[in-house]
Design a protein around this motif. Structure first.
Motif, PDB file in Angstrom:
ATOM      1  N   VAL A  41       0.940  -0.672  -0.377  1.00 43.96           N
ATOM      2  CA  VAL A  41      -0.062   0.215   0.161  1.00 43.96           C
ATOM      3  C   VAL A  41       1.488   1.055  -0.205  1.00 43.96           C
ATOM      4  N   ARG A  42       2.130   0.711   0.637  1.00 47.07           N
ATOM      5  CA  ARG A  42       2.653   2.190   0.734  1.00 47.07           C
ATOM      6  C   ARG A  42       3.503   2.512  -0.244  1.00 47.07           C
ATOM      7  N   ARG A  43       3.570   1.812  -1.481  1.00 46.25           N
ATOM      8  CA  ARG A  43       4.083   1.657  -2.033  1.00 46.25           C
ATOM      9  C   ARG A  43       3.472   1.989  -3.217  1.00 46.25           C
ATOM     10  N   ILE A  44       2.325   1.406  -3.201  1.00 46.72           N
ATOM     11  CA  ILE A  44       1.428   2.144  -4.902  1.00 46.72           C
ATOM     12  C   ILE A  44       1.189   3.887  -4.566  1.00 46.72           C
ATOM     13  N   LEU A  61      -1.883   8.083   5.847  1.00 48.03           N
ATOM     14  CA  LEU A  61      -0.976   6.702   5.278  1.00 48.03           C
ATOM     15  C   LEU A  61      -0.731   6.390   6.649  1.00 48.03           C
ATOM     16  N   ASP A  62      -0.025   6.834   7.551  1.00 48.82           N
ATOM     17  CA  ASP A  62       0.728   5.870   8.307  1.00 48.82           C
ATOM     18  C   ASP A  62      -0.584   5.581   9.245  1.00 48.82           C
ATOM     19  N   GLU A  63      -1.371   6.182   9.746  1.00 51.35           N
ATOM     20  CA  GLU A  63      -2.448   6.267  10.804  1.00 51.35           C
ATOM     21  C   GLU A  63      -3.408   4.651   9.860  1.00 51.35           C
ATOM     22  N   TRP A  64      -3.113   4.222   8.974  1.00 53.19           N
ATOM     23  CA  TRP A  64      -4.612   3.516   8.057  1.00 53.19           C
ATOM     24  C   TRP A  64      -3.608   2.277   7.043  1.00 53.19           C
ATOM     25  N   THR A  96      -5.092  -1.921  11.314  1.00 56.66           N
ATOM     26  CA  THR A  96      -5.959  -1.528  10.654  1.00 56.66           C
ATOM     27  C   THR A  96      -5.657  -2.589   9.550  1.00 56.66           C
ATOM     28  N   CYS A  97      -4.541  -3.047   9.203  1.00 57.88           N
ATOM     29  CA  CYS A  97      -4.189  -3.758   7.600  1.00 57.88           C
ATOM     30  C   CYS A  97      -5.121  -4.913   8.542  1.00 57.88           C
ATOM     31  N   PRO A 129      -4.893  -8.977  -3.011  1.00 57.77           N
ATOM     32  CA  PRO A 129      -4.901  -8.229  -3.618  1.00 57.77           C
ATOM     33  C   PRO A 129      -6.319  -7.371  -3.164  1.00 57.77           C
ATOM     34  N   THR A 130      -7.241  -8.135  -3.104  1.00 58.26           N
ATOM     35  CA  THR A 130      -8.386  -7.662  -2.690  1.00 58.26           C
ATOM     36  C   THR A 130      -7.710  -6.605  -1.755  1.00 58.26           C
ATOM     37  N   ALA A 131      -7.767  -6.951  -0.195  1.00 55.94           N
ATOM     38  CA  ALA A 131      -7.194  -5.718   0.486  1.00 55.94           C
ATOM     39  C   ALA A 131      -6.409  -4.845   0.359  1.00 55.94           C
ATOM     40  N   THR A 132      -5.290  -4.944  -0.384  1.00 53.07           N
ATOM     41  CA  THR A 132      -4.665  -3.747  -1.184  1.00 53.07           C
ATOM     42  C   THR A 132      -5.334  -2.866  -1.287  1.00 53.07           C
ATOM     43  N   GLN A 133      -6.180  -3.246  -2.039  1.00 56.24           N
ATOM     44  CA  GLN A 133      -7.600  -2.183  -3.222  1.00 56.24           C
ATOM     45  C   GLN A 133      -8.363  -1.767  -2.260  1.00 56.24           C
TER      46      GLN A 133
END
Length: 416
Positions: free
Chosen positions: A157-160, A183-186, A191-192, A204-208
């Motif tokens: 997620v950070r990379r995206i 970005l940091d909080e989530w 949360t992940c 993949p779905t969790a990333t989206q």
């Protein structure tokens, strides 16, 4: 066609669900003798006149600048006058500690704001709920594999978002120029873990979902920071279920603006409910009762707005809903549901139940805390009584809310 539809009887669910968690795409009968229509002579038809004192109250504001600010009218449902514009503190002032917005404090038996010397006014908010981890051990500590999956999700997620910040549209660029704390909080561990749990570990779905959730938090930053919005419906936190989860309630009869205009009120109610949740394990779970009595198709045909609502609810509040109950969900509302359904995870869809008001009353007795049950049943009654005015239903909405977000506190006249 309309004349035919008006005369047509639609069958109720052949075997109504007896537990939260079973969803059906069927519609329910609109002329059920148990009370789907207006019922001025039904049992308990004036139950709202004898409501007991609220057993708990929560406030997010130290002054009255919110939806019920002095003489400001933050009406829940009045359609005879222009809905009020609530003063929204500047987001920059909020982050500098100059707003009265703060984490909620519990109050019992009074609406007088409590003073808390330890509260940090205007601090940028993140969820204070210590979420239950999804590990297999009794202690709830994540397994090594789960920790590894969380780490991969965080990294991806950070990379995206790192790549995306090179090609932002003007709106996002302006918002992120003021910082990107979301970005940091989530992308923290809890949360992940919640996102992975919502999709049964599908990375993949969790990333989206998480990328979309962070975008929504940025786009709605001021709303989530201030918890201020205009009030166009009776959406409110009405109490708790038997598992101490906050219950958000609304009735379509009291919607006086298009769905696009009530989205902020729904999001604010959900956000406040998560913050005051006392669900087991600190999961931040909440519940939602959507009473579709007198559903107005004309105000709910904005496809873009419905998809926007589904997108935010399905990502920001992924795995937050313990159960969702749609009452008197007619065939007219099927189009709205068909647009929202694909935006929700399969796990959330299984938590949705469609029932008649008679069945909803039975479920309320089985699943809600006693005080909340009485408030919900009285809400069913007042919203189905053709004799009640907008003003009466507005007063009732305030009196049956356990939180000053989103519809404000009851006025002295309301409880006199």
């Amino acid at each position: 066609f309309l004349a035919f539809a008006a005369r047509t009887t639609f069958r109720a669910l052949p075997s109504p669900c007896t537990e939260m968690g079973n969803a059906s795409d069927c519609c329910v009968r609109r002329d059920d003798p148990d009370g789907l229509g207006d019922r001025p002579s039904a049992t308990r038809c004036e139950s709202w006149h004898s409501l007991p004192e609220i057993d708990e109250r929560w406030t997010f504001f130290d002054d009255q600048e919110g939806p019920e600010a002095g003489d400001t009218d933050g009406g829940a449902s009045s359609s005879s006058k222009e809905a009020p514009t609530v003063t929204v503190p500047d987001a920059a002032l909020l982050r500098q500690g100059k707003s009265s917005r703060r984490a909620p404090l519990e109050k019992r038996g009074t609406w007088i704001p409590l003073k808390d010397e330890s509260s940090v006014f205007g601090r940028r908010r993140s969820s204070f709920c210590k979420e239950k981890r999804s590990g297999n051990s009794v202690s709830g500590i994540p397994s090594e594999d789960e920790r590894a999956n969380v780490a991969k999700l965080q990294e991806e997620v950070r990379r995206i978002w790192s790549d995306r910040q090179k090609h932002l549209d003007a709106n996002l660029k302006a918002l992120l120029s003021d910082g990107f704390f979301e970005l940091d909080e989530w992308t923290d561990e809890r949360t992940c873990s919640r996102m992975l749990g919502a999709v049964q570990g599908d990375e993949p779905t969790a990333t989206q979902m998480l990328v979309k959730a962070i975008e929504c938090r940025v786009l709605y930053r001021e709303l989530f920071e201030t918890l201020h919005c205009q009030v166009f419906c009776d959406i409110r936190i009405i109490g708790r279920d038997s598992e101490h989860r906050p219950v958000v309630y609304m009735c379509a009869r009291n919607q006086n603006r298009p769905v696009k205009d009530i989205i902020p009120q729904l999001l604010v109610a959900f956000e406040a409910a998560v913050e005051i949740s006392e669900s087991d394990g600190g999961t931040g779970h909440i519940a939602f009762i959507a009473d579709m009595h007198h559903f107005a198709p004309g105000m709910n045909m904005d496809v873009a707005a419905i998809k926007e609502l589904g997108g935010v609810a399905g990502t920001v509040f992924a795995d937050r809903f313990a159960w969702i109950l749609f009452v008197d969900f007619s065939w007219l509302a099927q189009g709205m549901w068909s647009l929202c359904k694909p935006l929700m995870s399969e796990r959330t869809q299984k938590k949705i139940n469609f029932v008649s008001v008679a069945k909803a009353e039975q479920l309320a007795k089985e699943t809600l805390a006693p005080a909340t049950r009485q408030r919900v049943l009285s809400s069913f009654d007042i919203n189905r009584d053709a004799r009640t005015s907008d003003a009466e239903r507005e007063v009732h909405a305030r009196r049956t809310s356990i939180c000053d977000v989103p519809i404000g506190i009851p006025r002295i006249a309301d409880v006199a």
